[in-house]
Design an enzyme around this catalytic site. Structure first.
Site, PDB file in Angstrom:
ATOM      1  N   GLY A  58      39.992 165.619  56.401  1.00  0.00           N
ATOM      2  CA  GLY A  58      41.250 164.865  56.391  1.00  0.00           C
ATOM      3  C   GLY A  58      42.434 165.808  56.589  1.00  0.00           C
ATOM      4  N   HIS A  59      42.439 166.908  55.830  1.00  0.00           N
ATOM      5  CA  HIS A  59      43.501 167.911  56.007  1.00  0.00           C
ATOM      6  C   HIS A  59      43.447 168.518  57.418  1.00  0.00           C
ATOM      7  CE1 HIS A  59      42.722 168.319  51.497  1.00  0.00           C
ATOM      8  NE2 HIS A  59      43.991 167.960  51.543  1.00  0.00           N
ATOM      9  N   GLN A  83      53.479 166.829  39.578  1.00  0.00           N
ATOM     10  CA  GLN A  83      52.997 165.489  39.930  1.00  0.00           C
ATOM     11  C   GLN A  83      51.767 165.086  39.132  1.00  0.00           C
ATOM     12  OE1 GLN A  83      52.350 166.725  44.103  1.00  0.00           O
ATOM     13  NE2 GLN A  83      50.511 165.472  44.021  1.00  0.00           N
ATOM     14  N   GLY A 169      49.131 162.385  55.628  1.00  0.00           N
ATOM     15  CA  GLY A 169      48.074 161.417  55.877  1.00  0.00           C
ATOM     16  C   GLY A 169      48.434 160.025  55.370  1.00  0.00           C
ATOM     17  N   GLU A 170      47.981 159.016  56.099  1.00  0.00           N
ATOM     18  CA  GLU A 170      48.149 157.628  55.640  1.00  0.00           C
ATOM     19  C   GLU A 170      47.241 157.336  54.456  1.00  0.00           C
ATOM     20  OE1 GLU A 170      47.565 155.163  59.081  1.00  0.00           O
ATOM     21  OE2 GLU A 170      49.663 155.393  59.703  1.00  0.00           O
ATOM     22  N   ASP A 172      47.543 158.611  51.752  1.00  0.00           N
ATOM     23  CA  ASP A 172      48.556 158.459  50.698  1.00  0.00           C
ATOM     24  C   ASP A 172      49.743 157.734  51.322  1.00  0.00           C
ATOM     25  OD1 ASP A 172      47.327 160.342  48.503  1.00  0.00           O
ATOM     26  OD2 ASP A 172      47.141 161.396  50.399  1.00  0.00           O
ATOM     27  N   SER A 207      38.612 162.975  50.310  1.00  0.00           N
ATOM     28  CA  SER A 207      39.561 163.380  49.285  1.00  0.00           C
ATOM     29  C   SER A 207      39.028 164.609  48.568  1.00  0.00           C
ATOM     30  CB  SER A 207      39.738 162.237  48.274  1.00  0.00           C
ATOM     31  OG  SER A 207      40.313 162.725  47.076  1.00  0.00           O
ATOM     32  N   SER A 208      39.925 165.489  48.172  1.00  0.00           N
ATOM     33  CA  SER A 208      39.504 166.674  47.406  1.00  0.00           C
ATOM     34  C   SER A 208      38.838 166.247  46.104  1.00  0.00           C
ATOM     35  CB  SER A 208      40.708 167.558  47.085  1.00  0.00           C
ATOM     36  OG  SER A 208      41.413 167.868  48.266  1.00  0.00           O
TER      37      SER A 208
HETATM   38  P1  AMP Z   1      46.446 166.571  49.223  1.00  0.00           P
HETATM   39  O1  AMP Z   1      45.863 167.937  49.387  1.00  0.00           O
HETATM   40  O2  AMP Z   1      45.515 165.590  48.618  1.00  0.00           O
HETATM   41  O3  AMP Z   1      47.807 166.600  48.574  1.00  0.00           O
HETATM   42  O4  AMP Z   1      46.696 166.030  50.697  1.00  0.00           O
HETATM   43  C1  AMP Z   1      47.472 166.744  51.609  1.00  0.00           C
HETATM   44  C2  AMP Z   1      47.729 165.895  52.828  1.00  0.00           C
HETATM   45  O5  AMP Z   1      46.480 165.535  53.412  1.00  0.00           O
HETATM   46  C3  AMP Z   1      48.444 164.589  52.485  1.00  0.00           C
HETATM   47  O6  AMP Z   1      49.397 164.308  53.501  1.00  0.00           O
HETATM   48  C4  AMP Z   1      47.319 163.583  52.485  1.00  0.00           C
HETATM   49  O7  AMP Z   1      47.729 162.269  52.782  1.00  0.00           O
HETATM   50  C5  AMP Z   1      46.439 164.138  53.585  1.00  0.00           C
HETATM   51  N1  AMP Z   1      45.068 163.639  53.436  1.00  0.00           N
HETATM   52  C6  AMP Z   1      44.270 163.707  52.333  1.00  0.00           C
HETATM   53  N2  AMP Z   1      43.105 163.083  52.544  1.00  0.00           N
HETATM   54  C7  AMP Z   1      43.171 162.589  53.806  1.00  0.00           C
HETATM   55  C8  AMP Z   1      42.275 161.821  54.613  1.00  0.00           C
HETATM   56  N3  AMP Z   1      41.085 161.433  54.170  1.00  0.00           N
HETATM   57  N4  AMP Z   1      42.670 161.490  55.868  1.00  0.00           N
HETATM   58  C9  AMP Z   1      43.890 161.869  56.331  1.00  0.00           C
HETATM   59  N5  AMP Z   1      44.768 162.592  55.626  1.00  0.00           N
HETATM   60  C10 AMP Z   1      44.425 162.948  54.377  1.00  0.00           C
END
Ligand code: AMP
Length: 300
Positions: A58-59, A83, A169-170, A172, A207-208
């Protein structure tokens, strides 16, 4: 060190292919600014991908979008303490920094920006950014500090890096709405891009936090997306909104999810969808599976 020894050291021991040297990891605001100014003076455009690390496909999709659109790409990794609520997973949040650094090198990011919490919030830090119209429901309803923490850190990151474009990412979706709003309201000149949700083959949104799931929970987790799809089909067939949501909630609860929210909201302003707006709406869900909080959303 002799040339020969040096050469041997830069090979990947597994396949004997010369390893790419790691991309620079910058930890201070001063250094990231210097680098960005140098690039911009050379006429290069800067893309920025803020993350909390534990990187997955995703990232990486955001990184690819940034590479496509910009000359240079900076990925930040910062697990933002502001957060997380008091009973959330700040301490246990995965932090595989070395592995992330290697992935970013391999995939062609230009810089990893990984500021410390002290660099981000030095002594005396006292300012917060809030977007009240968008932060008190869905993910902000049960987590009061959440979007203020995000809005504050993203504003800071955008001011620190000053990129031409930033990619989110959408997955979130509400966060993306908050960030678009704050960039507009605060005259931040960065163009904010939303990118589609990347999913595992079985539909689970990447997702992480998915690494927290036990094998049984992991097998169940795609049902969240399946249920959203089922509700969407019912809505498209004309079923009443409240009834479709109620039966979706029941399905999820029976499966073992503890539903935090399941709502249909207008895509543009995230207000609760009505019969007039249901055709430009999105379904949003958050649910606990054991100790893991999963979120997902789809357009209707
Ligand atoms: P995070 O590390 O969870 O804060 O996410 C960092 C960025 O990656 C944010 O803009 C998220 O929306 C995006 N992101 C996380 N998971 C996905 C995914 N499965 N698909 C697309 N973007 C993602």
């Amino acid at each position: 060190m002799s040339e020969q020894t040096h050469h041997t050291h830069t090979k990947n021991p597994k396949n004997n292919i010369p390893a790419t040297p790691p991309i620079p990891m910058i930890k201070t605001v001063r250094e990231i600014r210097e680098q960005v100014v140098a690039w911009q003076q050379a006429g290069l455009t800067i893309g920025f991908v803020p993350t909390m690390g534990a990187l997955h496909a995703g990232h990486f999709s955001l990184l690819y979008a940034a590479k496509e659109a910009c000359d240079k790409v900076i990925v930040s990794i910062f697990v933002n303490p502001k957060q997380f609520g008091p009973n959330e997973d700040l301490d246990s949040y995965p932090r595989p920094l070395e592995q992330d650094h290697a992935s970013l090198t391999e995939l062609g990011a230009d810089i990893l920006y990984a500021p410390t919490a002290r660099e981000m919030y030095p002594d005396g830090f006292a300012t917060h950014v809030q977007v009240p119209r968008l932060d008190g429901f869905l993910c902000g309803g049960s987590r009061p500090v959440f979007f203020t923490g995000i809005a504050t850190v993203v504003t800071k990151l955008l001011n620190q890096v000053r990129p031409d474009m930033a990619f989110f990412g959408e997955k979130d979706f509400q966060q993306l709405a908050v960030i678009k709003r704050l960039a507009r309201d605060l005259d931040i000149p960065t163009h904010i891009h939303g990118c589609p949700i990347m999913r595992e083959q079985d539909g689970l949104a990447m997702s992480s936090r998915n690494t927290y799931l036990s094998a049984t929970e992991r097998a169940l987790a795609p049902k969240l997306y399946e249920t959203l799809n089922k509700i969407r089909d019912e809505l498209i067939q004309g079923q009443e909104i409240t009834a479709a949501l109620a039966s979706g909630r029941e399905t999820l609860t029976e499966l073992g999810f503890a539903v935090d929210y399941l709502e249909l909201r207008a895509t543009n302003d995230l207000k609760p969808a009505t019969d007039d707006t249901r055709h430009q709406a999105r379904l949003f869900a958050a649910a606990m599976l054991g100790k893991t909080r999963l979120i997902d959303n789809i357009s209707v």
